[in-house]
Design a protein around this motif. Structure first.
Motif, PDB file in Angstrom:
ATOM      1  N   PRO A 249       4.367  -2.719  12.239  1.00 50.50           N
ATOM      2  CA  PRO A 249       5.303  -1.623  11.947  1.00 50.50           C
ATOM      3  C   PRO A 249       5.042  -1.004  10.570  1.00 50.50           C
ATOM      4  N   GLY A 250       5.463   0.262  10.425  1.00 49.84           N
ATOM      5  CA  GLY A 250       5.199   1.015   9.201  1.00 49.84           C
ATOM      6  C   GLY A 250       5.778   0.401   7.944  1.00 49.84           C
ATOM      7  N   ASN A 251       7.019  -0.094   8.017  1.00 46.95           N
ATOM      8  CA  ASN A 251       7.637  -0.679   6.824  1.00 46.95           C
ATOM      9  C   ASN A 251       6.864  -1.888   6.323  1.00 46.95           C
ATOM     10  N   THR A 252       6.287  -2.642   7.253  1.00 45.23           N
ATOM     11  CA  THR A 252       5.516  -3.837   6.876  1.00 45.23           C
ATOM     12  C   THR A 252       4.190  -3.449   6.235  1.00 45.23           C
ATOM     13  N   ILE A 253       3.498  -2.496   6.865  1.00 43.48           N
ATOM     14  CA  ILE A 253       2.159  -2.129   6.395  1.00 43.48           C
ATOM     15  C   ILE A 253       2.216  -1.436   5.034  1.00 43.48           C
ATOM     16  N   ALA A 254       3.343  -0.734   4.761  1.00 44.95           N
ATOM     17  CA  ALA A 254       3.455   0.027   3.511  1.00 44.95           C
ATOM     18  C   ALA A 254       3.636  -0.866   2.287  1.00 44.95           C
ATOM     19  N   VAL A 255       4.067  -2.117   2.497  1.00 42.12           N
ATOM     20  CA  VAL A 255       4.284  -3.010   1.344  1.00 42.12           C
ATOM     21  C   VAL A 255       3.178  -4.053   1.196  1.00 42.12           C
ATOM     22  N   GLN A 256       2.145  -3.979   2.069  1.00 45.52           N
ATOM     23  CA  GLN A 256       1.033  -4.923   1.948  1.00 45.52           C
ATOM     24  C   GLN A 256       0.083  -4.460   0.850  1.00 45.52           C
ATOM     25  N   ALA A 257      -0.155  -5.344  -0.100  1.00 45.96           N
ATOM     26  CA  ALA A 257      -0.952  -4.981  -1.279  1.00 45.96           C
ATOM     27  C   ALA A 257      -2.399  -4.660  -0.944  1.00 45.96           C
ATOM     28  N   ASP A 258      -2.924  -5.260   0.143  1.00 45.59           N
ATOM     29  CA  ASP A 258      -4.327  -5.038   0.474  1.00 45.59           C
ATOM     30  C   ASP A 258      -4.531  -3.830   1.382  1.00 45.59           C
ATOM     31  N   MET A 259      -3.478  -3.058   1.629  1.00 44.80           N
ATOM     32  CA  MET A 259      -3.569  -1.847   2.459  1.00 44.80           C
ATOM     33  C   MET A 259      -3.332  -0.616   1.585  1.00 44.80           C
ATOM     34  N   PRO A 260      -4.059   0.476   1.830  1.00 38.08           N
ATOM     35  CA  PRO A 260      -3.931   1.661   0.965  1.00 38.08           C
ATOM     36  C   PRO A 260      -2.803   2.613   1.363  1.00 38.08           C
ATOM     37  N   PHE A 261      -1.677   2.065   1.861  1.00 38.06           N
ATOM     38  CA  PHE A 261      -0.612   2.917   2.372  1.00 38.06           C
ATOM     39  C   PHE A 261       0.705   2.794   1.599  1.00 38.06           C
ATOM     40  N   SER A 262       0.660   2.182   0.425  1.00 40.80           N
ATOM     41  CA  SER A 262       1.899   1.996  -0.343  1.00 40.80           C
ATOM     42  C   SER A 262       2.517   3.333  -0.761  1.00 40.80           C
ATOM     43  N   PHE A 267       8.050   8.763   1.426  1.00 41.69           N
ATOM     44  CA  PHE A 267       8.560   9.602   2.511  1.00 41.69           C
ATOM     45  C   PHE A 267       9.755   8.964   3.231  1.00 41.69           C
ATOM     46  N   GLY A 268      10.130   7.756   2.799  1.00 40.10           N
ATOM     47  CA  GLY A 268      11.361   7.142   3.279  1.00 40.10           C
ATOM     48  C   GLY A 268      11.247   6.383   4.582  1.00 40.10           C
ATOM     49  N   THR A 269      12.336   5.714   4.928  1.00 39.03           N
ATOM     50  CA  THR A 269      12.386   4.876   6.126  1.00 39.03           C
ATOM     51  C   THR A 269      12.265   5.699   7.402  1.00 39.03           C
ATOM     52  N   ALA A 270      12.768   6.937   7.370  1.00 38.06           N
ATOM     53  CA  ALA A 270      12.699   7.796   8.557  1.00 38.06           C
ATOM     54  C   ALA A 270      11.252   7.997   8.986  1.00 38.06           C
ATOM     55  N   PHE A 271      10.351   8.166   8.002  1.00 33.75           N
ATOM     56  CA  PHE A 271       8.928   8.302   8.355  1.00 33.75           C
ATOM     57  C   PHE A 271       8.331   6.952   8.728  1.00 33.75           C
ATOM     58  N   LEU A 272       8.601   5.925   7.929  1.00 33.54           N
ATOM     59  CA  LEU A 272       7.975   4.619   8.164  1.00 33.54           C
ATOM     60  C   LEU A 272       8.311   4.052   9.543  1.00 33.54           C
ATOM     61  N   SER A 273       9.451   4.458  10.103  1.00 29.84           N
ATOM     62  CA  SER A 273       9.785   4.012  11.460  1.00 29.84           C
ATOM     63  C   SER A 273       8.939   4.751  12.505  1.00 29.84           C
ATOM     64  N   LYS A 274       8.296   5.840  12.072  1.00 32.88           N
ATOM     65  CA  LYS A 274       7.397   6.589  12.954  1.00 32.88           C
ATOM     66  C   LYS A 274       5.933   6.399  12.543  1.00 32.88           C
ATOM     67  N   PHE A 275       5.668   5.283  11.905  1.00 34.84           N
ATOM     68  CA  PHE A 275       4.314   4.991  11.423  1.00 34.84           C
ATOM     69  C   PHE A 275       3.962   3.567  11.840  1.00 34.84           C
ATOM     70  N   GLN A 276       2.760   3.370  12.329  1.00 33.24           N
ATOM     71  CA  GLN A 276       2.348   2.012  12.691  1.00 33.24           C
ATOM     72  C   GLN A 276       0.844   1.843  12.488  1.00 33.24           C
ATOM     73  N   CYS A 277       0.430   0.604  12.380  1.00 32.62           N
ATOM     74  CA  CYS A 277      -0.984   0.277  12.210  1.00 32.62           C
ATOM     75  C   CYS A 277      -1.431  -0.544  13.411  1.00 32.62           C
ATOM     76  N   SER A 278      -2.460  -0.084  14.104  1.00 31.33           N
ATOM     77  CA  SER A 278      -3.028  -0.823  15.229  1.00 31.33           C
ATOM     78  C   SER A 278      -4.313  -1.489  14.769  1.00 31.33           C
ATOM     79  N   GLN A 279      -4.336  -2.811  14.820  1.00 32.98           N
ATOM     80  CA  GLN A 279      -5.515  -3.557  14.385  1.00 32.98           C
ATOM     81  C   GLN A 279      -6.217  -4.179  15.592  1.00 32.98           C
ATOM     82  N   ASP A 309       9.183  14.655   6.332  1.00 30.99           N
ATOM     83  CA  ASP A 309       8.344  15.788   5.934  1.00 30.99           C
ATOM     84  C   ASP A 309       6.962  15.653   6.584  1.00 30.99           C
ATOM     85  N   PHE A 310       6.827  16.222   7.784  1.00 32.62           N
ATOM     86  CA  PHE A 310       5.574  16.114   8.543  1.00 32.62           C
ATOM     87  C   PHE A 310       4.393  16.713   7.776  1.00 32.62           C
TER      88      PHE A 310
END
Length: 545
Positions: A249-262, A267-279, A309-310
């Protein structure tokens, strides 16, 4: 549809073991990288000419990172072996009929004696060395968290990317923090931003084949992929390499230090709920990361119903990406209001944009000619450049081309266009290091102009009375103030930020609290651009140049 980003060719386990031992010996500081000085000493034992060794390094270090990892080192050794056997060293040699897997290791004069001597000396300290080598694999990761990071020693820099990290921490970041560049333009960079794999973003209206395009390149589906004629992808999906198949999920990936998505947290929780990382584990994803985006719909409802903000998110990804693909299909050539805003937000990244006319085998040759003309006409209204955009025509899916509709000429055209687009994608990992330097220089210039603007606004503020009125006047006449800064410091007009966006952010700040101009900080960035970066590139170029 294989995209090989590196020149690495497989070799037998027996040879890998030998090369690993050689690599550990050549890697004098045990950081997992063989730099130019290490290579000159080690490769000299092959007794090849300087010209041959120059070509070996150029092919092995195809990404132009300034160092060889283990895989690149193995490639270099295989090339040395072929050169000793009388082969001419060329890029085509790796893809020739030579059996690379079973080729014997090269003859390295005096190496066996040196390895035996090293074994005798290191018997007692071997466990300790193993621990140290593991700890020192990525010393630059600690620079961003350490309080003493401004004093990074030059000896710690073993690649161009490390050099950029050091320059950022010591010279550019202080300027960004002082003048709040992260609030106005772009978040502060982290270690993961420098180390991230190259990214390719796909933009387009719904059902133009964005998700199918990624599946076509991967030759398989990925976690969270949905395909259909209706708007199916309702979120931003980053498709990247991972140990197993999973969606994060987006909220998880945004706080991972080894990922460039911090930076996406702004853009807030509204965006992060519409963001995901598929590995998923995949050889292509080891070199390239894909960003699948929601389909752009037409109509005003699109803008009012989005809870984030798309356009801002698209602009953030555009700055990080190495290539941006705009997908159209023959039945969706209109550029909606939001799509126009999205394309406008890509200003400054024109060199990354490629246009793909997908699903072109759904129409016959005559219709295709008309559709192509209509697409160019539509693009001419939204992309304000005198140059013609490069448009790739084809049908990028796993089905065979509909030859009944397009005929043999159309089929041949699609195949050539697909080859051209694949060649563009193949170049991405090779150009990743050059792109990092390009983006870094671009950011440094933007930060310098930002500092001039902020300090100018501060200077215009009165010392005692009428501060609120003066602030409002400055915000209202921001375009004129930009003009004053441009004339005073002789800056290029095209490098200035968007006035409306800057005004919107500025209205939430007290200009009187801003910093005055600090010439020493500006001079440090000027010196970095004029001397430090050219010196860095010189130090990590081909050691045989």
């Amino acid at each position: 549809m294989e995209i090989a980003s590196g020149p690495f060719i497989s070799c037998s386990k027996e040879h890998q073991k030998i090369y690993q031992e050689w690599f550990n010996y050549a890697d004098s500081d045990a950081d997992g990288r063989i730099t130019g000085n290490d290579a000159i000493k080690f490769f000299a034992m092959s007794n090849l000419s300087r010209q041959d060794l120059k070509q070996v390094w150029a092919i092995a270090d195809s990404k132009r990172q300034g160092f060889l990892g283990l895989k690149e080192f193995i490639t270099a050794m295989q090339l040395v072996s072929l050169a000793q056997a009388g082969h001419a060293i060329t890029n085509d040699l790796l893809h020739s009929e030579v059996d690379m897997e079973n080729i014997k290791p090269p003859v390295m004069e005096g190496l066996d004696a040196l390895l035996a001597k090293k074994k005798r000396l290191s018997k007692t300290s071997e466990p300790e060395e193993n621990v140290n080598s593991q700890v020192s694999r990525s010393p630059s990761a600690q620079w961003f968290s350490s309080k003493s990071s401004k004093k990074v020693p030059l000896s710690a820099v073993t690649s161009i990317i490390d050099g950029l990290k050091r320059l950022y921490i010591q010279k550019l970041k202080p300027l960004e923090v002082t003048y709040r560049f992260n609030d106005f333009v772009s978040p502060l960079l982290t270690n993961s931003d420098f180390d991230a794999k190259p990214m390719v973003m796909l933009l387009g209206q719904y059902s133009t084949g964005k998700t199918t395009f990624i599946k076509h390149l991967l030759k398989c589906s990925y976690p969270g992929a949905h395909i259909g004629p209706e708007p199916t992808t309702d979120r931003f999906v980053v498709v990247m390499s991972g140990p197993d198949e999973r969606s994060i999920p987006g909220n998880t990936i945004a706080v991972q230090a080894d990922m460039p998505f911090s930076g996406l947290t702004t853009f807030g929780t509204a965006f992060l709920s519409k963001f995901q990382c598929s590995q998923m584990p995949h050889p292509l994803l080891e070199h390239i990361t894909f960003v699948d985006t929601p389909g752009v719909l037409s109509g005003e409802k699109q803008r009012t119903q989005r809870s984030y903000d798309f356009t801002g998110v698209t602009s953030w990804f555009a700055a990080k990406c190495d290539l941006i693909l705009l997908l159209f299909d023959p039945h969706k050539l209109d550029v909606s209001d939001e799509f126009k805003r999205v394309i406008s937000s890509l200003r400054g990244h024109d060199d990354k944009i490629r246009v793909v006319l997908n699903k072109a085998d759904q129409i016959d040759t005559q219709q295709l000619m008309r559709v192509y003309g209509a697409l160019m006409w539509s693009l001419g209204k939204v992309i304000n450049t005198p140059e013609v955009m490069r448009v790739y025509i084809g049908s990028f899916n796993d089905k065979p081309v509909n030859e009944a509709a397009v005929g043999p000429i159309g089929k041949e055209l699609f195949e050539k266009e697909q080859e051209d687009l694949l060649a563009d994608l193949k170049d991405i990992p090779k150009k990743a290091c050059d792109r990092r330097i390009n983006e870094f220089v671009k950011r440094a210039r933007a930060a310098k102009i930002h500092a001039y603007i902020i300090s100018h606004l501060k200077k215009e503020m009165p010392s005692m009375m009428g501060k609120a009125k003066t602030q409002q006047r400055l915000i209202d006449n921001l375009e004129d103030e930009f003009g004053k800064v441009q004339r005073e410091f002789h800056l290029p007009v095209g490098d200035f930020p968007n006035v409306e966006h800057f005004r919107e952010v500025l209205s939430g700040y007290n200009i009187d609290k801003f910093e005055k101009l600090r010439p020493k900080m500006i001079q440090a960035v000027d010196d970095m651009l004029a001397y430090d970066i050219p010196e860095l590139l010189k130090n990590f170029r081909n050691p045989y140049d």
